[in-house]
Motif scaffolding. Structure first.
Motif, mmCIF file in Angstrom:
data_model
loop_
_atom_site.group_PDB
_atom_site.id
_atom_site.type_symbol
_atom_site.label_atom_id
_atom_site.label_comp_id
_atom_site.label_asym_id
_atom_site.label_seq_id
_atom_site.Cartn_x
_atom_site.Cartn_y
_atom_site.Cartn_z
ATOM 1 N N ALA A 22 38.087 50.066 52.734
ATOM 2 C CA ALA A 22 37.083 49.141 52.499
ATOM 3 C C ALA A 22 36.384 49.113 51.083
ATOM 4 N N LYS A 23 35.783 48.134 50.678
ATOM 5 C CA LYS A 23 34.798 48.165 49.510
ATOM 6 C C LYS A 23 33.730 49.222 49.584
ATOM 7 N N GLY A 24 33.757 50.073 48.647
ATOM 8 C CA GLY A 24 32.520 50.702 48.278
ATOM 9 C C GLY A 24 31.491 50.364 47.704
ATOM 10 N N ALA A 49 23.310 39.905 48.465
ATOM 11 C CA ALA A 49 24.080 38.748 48.136
ATOM 12 C C ALA A 49 25.566 39.089 48.176
ATOM 13 N N LEU A 50 26.568 38.038 48.030
ATOM 14 C CA LEU A 50 27.898 38.391 48.348
ATOM 15 C C LEU A 50 28.466 39.726 47.697
ATOM 16 N N PHE A 51 28.084 39.796 46.346
ATOM 17 C CA PHE A 51 28.774 40.851 45.765
ATOM 18 C C PHE A 51 28.258 42.211 45.843
ATOM 19 N N ASN A 100 24.341 39.633 56.338
ATOM 20 C CA ASN A 100 24.280 38.578 55.244
ATOM 21 C C ASN A 100 25.376 38.337 54.885
ATOM 22 N N TRP A 101 26.361 39.452 54.566
ATOM 23 C CA TRP A 101 27.651 39.298 53.951
ATOM 24 C C TRP A 101 28.306 38.376 54.554
ATOM 25 N N ARG A 102 28.776 38.665 55.948
ATOM 26 C CA ARG A 102 29.584 37.535 56.822
ATOM 27 C C ARG A 102 29.066 36.369 56.672
ATOM 28 N N THR A 131 29.281 25.496 32.604
ATOM 29 C CA THR A 131 30.122 24.766 34.146
ATOM 30 C C THR A 131 29.352 25.617 35.321
ATOM 31 N N ILE A 132 29.160 26.827 35.289
ATOM 32 C CA ILE A 132 28.583 27.463 36.610
ATOM 33 C C ILE A 132 27.153 26.930 36.786
ATOM 34 N N SER A 133 26.432 26.759 35.781
ATOM 35 C CA SER A 133 25.152 26.274 36.176
ATOM 36 C C SER A 133 24.878 24.980 36.756
ATOM 37 N N GLU A 168 30.729 35.157 32.656
ATOM 38 C CA GLU A 168 31.124 36.206 31.321
ATOM 39 C C GLU A 168 32.613 36.561 31.860
ATOM 40 N N THR A 169 32.872 36.585 33.134
ATOM 41 C CA THR A 169 34.050 37.183 33.553
ATOM 42 C C THR A 169 35.303 36.059 33.074
ATOM 43 N N THR A 170 34.791 34.740 33.511
ATOM 44 C CA THR A 170 35.708 33.775 32.910
ATOM 45 C C THR A 170 35.760 33.602 31.445
ATOM 46 N N PHE A 222 41.391 40.231 40.600
ATOM 47 C CA PHE A 222 40.371 39.495 41.347
ATOM 48 C C PHE A 222 39.850 40.461 42.544
ATOM 49 N N GLY A 223 40.082 41.905 42.635
ATOM 50 C CA GLY A 223 39.882 42.774 43.714
ATOM 51 C C GLY A 223 40.990 42.377 44.657
ATOM 52 N N THR A 224 40.245 42.864 46.260
ATOM 53 C CA THR A 224 41.284 42.756 47.085
ATOM 54 C C THR A 224 40.535 42.571 48.572
ATOM 55 N N GLU A 234 38.935 41.209 51.838
ATOM 56 C CA GLU A 234 38.015 40.273 52.340
ATOM 57 C C GLU A 234 36.924 40.088 51.335
ATOM 58 N N ARG A 235 36.750 41.332 50.376
ATOM 59 C CA ARG A 235 35.587 41.360 49.360
ATOM 60 C C ARG A 235 36.318 41.079 48.144
ATOM 61 N N ALA A 236 37.407 40.440 47.994
ATOM 62 C CA ALA A 236 37.939 40.034 46.965
ATOM 63 C C ALA A 236 37.221 38.820 46.327
ATOM 64 N N CYS A 237 37.357 38.432 45.063
ATOM 65 C CA CYS A 237 36.628 37.335 44.388
ATOM 66 C C CYS A 237 36.485 36.180 45.189
ATOM 67 N N ILE A 238 35.227 35.493 45.400
ATOM 68 C CA ILE A 238 35.400 34.122 46.118
ATOM 69 C C ILE A 238 35.519 32.987 45.037
HETATM 70 MN MN1 MNH Z 1 34.541 37.123 40.915
HETATM 71 C C1 MNH Z 1 34.121 39.545 43.526
HETATM 72 C C2 MNH Z 1 36.754 39.337 39.289
HETATM 73 C C3 MNH Z 1 35.227 34.733 38.554
HETATM 74 C C4 MNH Z 1 32.090 35.244 42.325
HETATM 75 N N1 MNH Z 1 35.261 39.048 41.450
HETATM 76 C C5 MNH Z 1 34.861 39.805 42.362
HETATM 77 C C6 MNH Z 1 35.663 41.110 42.250
HETATM 78 C C7 MNH Z 1 36.302 40.997 41.118
HETATM 79 C C8 MNH Z 1 36.116 39.919 40.664
HETATM 80 C C9 MNH Z 1 37.145 42.132 40.753
HETATM 81 C C10 MNH Z 1 35.734 41.982 43.464
HETATM 82 C C11 MNH Z 1 34.573 43.253 43.143
HETATM 83 C C12 MNH Z 1 34.587 44.426 44.079
HETATM 84 O O1 MNH Z 1 35.405 44.548 44.795
HETATM 85 O O2 MNH Z 1 33.566 45.237 43.984
HETATM 86 N N2 MNH Z 1 35.574 37.324 39.105
HETATM 87 C C13 MNH Z 1 36.458 38.318 38.703
HETATM 88 C C14 MNH Z 1 36.821 37.639 37.552
HETATM 89 C C15 MNH Z 1 36.709 36.211 37.168
HETATM 90 C C16 MNH Z 1 35.866 35.968 38.306
HETATM 91 C C17 MNH Z 1 38.125 38.402 36.709
HETATM 92 C C18 MNH Z 1 37.159 35.543 36.354
HETATM 93 C C19 MNH Z 1 38.285 35.525 35.506
HETATM 94 N N3 MNH Z 1 33.789 35.541 40.307
HETATM 95 C C20 MNH Z 1 34.195 34.444 39.646
HETATM 96 C C21 MNH Z 1 33.546 33.333 39.529
HETATM 97 C C22 MNH Z 1 32.637 33.572 40.686
HETATM 98 C C23 MNH Z 1 32.960 34.891 41.111
HETATM 99 C C24 MNH Z 1 34.080 31.948 38.626
HETATM 100 C C25 MNH Z 1 31.578 32.141 41.086
HETATM 101 C C26 MNH Z 1 31.748 31.233 41.003
HETATM 102 N N4 MNH Z 1 33.207 37.362 42.546
HETATM 103 C C27 MNH Z 1 32.404 36.384 42.821
HETATM 104 C C28 MNH Z 1 31.536 36.782 44.061
HETATM 105 C C29 MNH Z 1 32.146 38.009 44.371
HETATM 106 C C30 MNH Z 1 33.361 38.453 43.224
HETATM 107 C C31 MNH Z 1 30.441 36.180 44.633
HETATM 108 C C32 MNH Z 1 31.855 38.914 45.303
HETATM 109 C C33 MNH Z 1 32.693 38.667 46.555
HETATM 110 C C34 MNH Z 1 32.192 39.246 48.017
HETATM 111 O O3 MNH Z 1 32.002 40.419 48.076
HETATM 112 O O4 MNH Z 1 32.286 38.538 49.059
#
Ligand code: MNH
Length: 497
Positions: free
Chosen positions: A74-76, A91-93, A101-103, A156-158, A274-276, A405-407, A409-413
């Motif tokens: 699972a996610k640590g 919050a989600l991350f 609150n995550w679910r 864009t995100i704001s 910053e990610t995008t 984007f991670g893996t 259920e806790r992958a990137c939403i």
């Molecule tokens: Mn994003 C989780 C990468 C864009 C919102 N994101 C994650 C994780 C990765 C990740 C990796 C998993 C982290 C972990 O397991 O600890 N995210 C990215 C990348 C991009 C990105 C590489 C762009 C490219 N993320 C975005 C955008 C949003 C976003 C855009 C919101 C609009 N991400 C999240 C959220 C989570 C997350 C919220 C946490 C999800 C969860 O745990 O339920």
């Protein structure tokens, strides 16, 4: 989390010292890059000790794939993530896997991030690109790519999150809210690194005091906004804030409370820009270094958008940029902008390397290394080659070997959001401009919360798109193969597994 691995010592770099452990040799400004260098020859799993804190990394693709098995792992929540909880709570991350609150937030927000929901954000994304083009100089002079991509993705995100504009294109300095948010995050990160350092508690309190006014300002601004929206009456679904205020869980009827909503908005702002912007900046960097890839990318934009440099893609057309998507996939393979994610076993188990791992132990899956493992990606794993992601070449590749984007259920939403935005932006920029990097530039990467090319500039010259799509029959054929309702793989769960 405990993370003592039952006293086992994993492979580690030479030169370990009593008390401080492996601290010497870690570049404090670029910890990820120095860790990757020091990992050479240590095998698929290794550790670094930072004072009392043990950090375990998995850089081998097969072991990383094993840790993506949701049945066993699972996610640590690693210290760096834990430190952010002061600021964004559950919050989600930052939520622990078992926090209610995550679910709740996941279920309420998933529809807002589905592929079809992107239709709602598409006009916002087109608008911020127009503003970027107005902001860019009309004469060919170098622009700072990471700076400008960050302005764009923040706008864009704001707007998508709470219909606010930060005026990034009108001002050289970031909006005070953004400056406060960044300062608060930096403070969180510094606190996270102090975990086991002697005197850490005192230093942490000092950081908190120095940072308090930033936190108060940014939190206050969001709380006012939330209260204002509530006062407006029945919330609409114009943005993520409206969706959070308006929706109740279909089964339990539960809602997010206002504090949690503030935490979620901060999370989206931070996670979503910053990610995008890093992904876009790396993609532009690679294209500037690979003329043949750039030519193919531009031919694709001409094939889809036609001869008018002001043409904007429709929502459906974004899915047709198959080559641009491969460019992004390949850029996120080489430099995943979130370079690692923590995993922990659900029950005690033995890894193929013979190490025992118990619940409470965690390891960081280092995608930045696993994505370059020659056992999966071949001897040319360090080379930029977008066509690795052609369906015929991806077929049969080790499952779970590509995880930007991670893996689970806790992958990137926000994955669909990020990909839609990034492809859209690349298409507009490459269709409209010829880009040229500085030939003397060597890639340097800054490590903030994410990875970002540093001091990378491009000179932009207005481009005349090819008048006839016939100039690139291959690009036309590939785009036409995509049905109007999206890429062939678009059905099913919106989250990457
Ligand atoms: Mn994003 C989780 C990468 C864009 C919102 N994101 C994650 C994780 C990765 C990740 C990796 C998993 C982290 C972990 O397991 O600890 N995210 C990215 C990348 C991009 C990105 C590489 C762009 C490219 N993320 C975005 C955008 C949003 C976003 C855009 C919101 C609009 N991400 C999240 C959220 C989570 C997350 C919220 C946490 C999800 C969860 O745990 O339920």
């Amino acid at each position: 989390m405990r993370n003592d691995w039952g006293g086992q010592v994993l492979p580690h770099p030479t030169g370990r010292r009593p008390f401080i452990g492996d601290v010497l040799g870690t570049d404090g400004a670029r910890p990820l890059q120095s860790t990757m260098r020091r990992a050479q020859g240590l095998g698929p799993i290794f550790e670094l000790k930072v004072f009392g804190q043990k950090l375990v990394f998995v850089g081998g693709a097969h072991l990383a794939a094993l840790m993506c098995d949701e049945a066993r792992f699972a996610k640590g929540v690693a210290p760096a993530v834990d430190a952010l909880r002061d600021y964004v709570g559950d919050a989600l991350f930052t939520a622990y896997d078992d926090e209610p609150n995550w679910r709740l937030a996941h279920d309420l927000l998933l529809p807002a991030f589905s592929r079809s929901a992107m239709r709602r954000y598409h006009p916002v994304m087109l608008q911020t690109v127009r503003e970027l083009f107005d902001y860019w100089p009309s004469t060919p002079e170098p622009v700072d790519v990471a700076r400008d991509m960050t302005k764009l993705t923040l706008e864009t995100i704001s707007r998508a999150a709470f219909s606010r504009d930060f005026g990034s294109f009108e001002n050289e300095l970031p909006h005070p809210f953004v400056a406060a948010m960044v300062a608060a995050l930096k403070a969180g990160r510094r606190k996270g690194m102090l975990g086991s350092v002697p005197g850490g508690g005192l230093l942490r309190r000092r950081i908190d005091r120095a940072n308090a006014h930033h936190v108060t300002y940014a939190d206050g601004l969001l709380d006012d906004l939330i209260a204002q929206r509530r006062a407006e009456g029945e919330p609409d679904e114009r943005d993520l804030l409206g969706i959070m205020l308006g929706s109740a869980h279909p089964v339990s009827g539960q809602r997010l409370d206002d504090l949690n909503i503030r935490h979620q908005i901060l999370t989206f702002l931070v996670a979503g820009h910053e990610t995008t912007s890093g992904a876009l900046s790396f993609a532009l960097y690679h294209l500037s270094r690979h003329p043949e890839a750039l030519a193919r990318a531009q031919a694709e934009t001409d094939a889809v958008l036609g001869p008018d440099p002001d043409a904007e893609p429709t929502f459906e057309q974004v899915a047709k940029f198959r080559y641009l998507r491969r460019v992004l996939d390949e850029s996120l393979r080489l430099w995943p902008t979130v370079p690692a994610f923590p995993r922990t076993p659900r029950e005690e188990l033995t890894l193929p390397t013979g190490h025992r791992m118990r619940p409470g132990d965690w390891a960081l899956v280092l995608t930045a290394m696993a994505h370059r493992d020659p056992a999966v990606w071949g001897e040319d794993a360090d080379e930029f080659d977008p066509d690795r992601f052609l369906p015929e070449r991806s077929h049969g590749r080790l499952p779970h070997s590509y995880k930007p984007f991670g893996t689970g259920e806790r992958a990137c939403i926000g994955r669909q959001f990020a990909l839609h935005e990034a492809v859209l932006v690349l298409s507009r920029v490459l269709h409209r401009y010829d880009i040229a990097g500085d030939p003397d530039y060597t890639l340097q990467i800054t490590e903030r919360l994410t990875l970002m090319p540093e001091r990378f500039t491009l000179t932009l010259r207005p481009r005349i798109p090819a008048a006839s799509a016939a100039s690139s029959p291959a690009a036309v054929a590939e785009a036409d193969a995509v049905p109007d309702d999206g890429p062939p793989s678009s059905g099913g769960c919106p989250v990457a597994h």
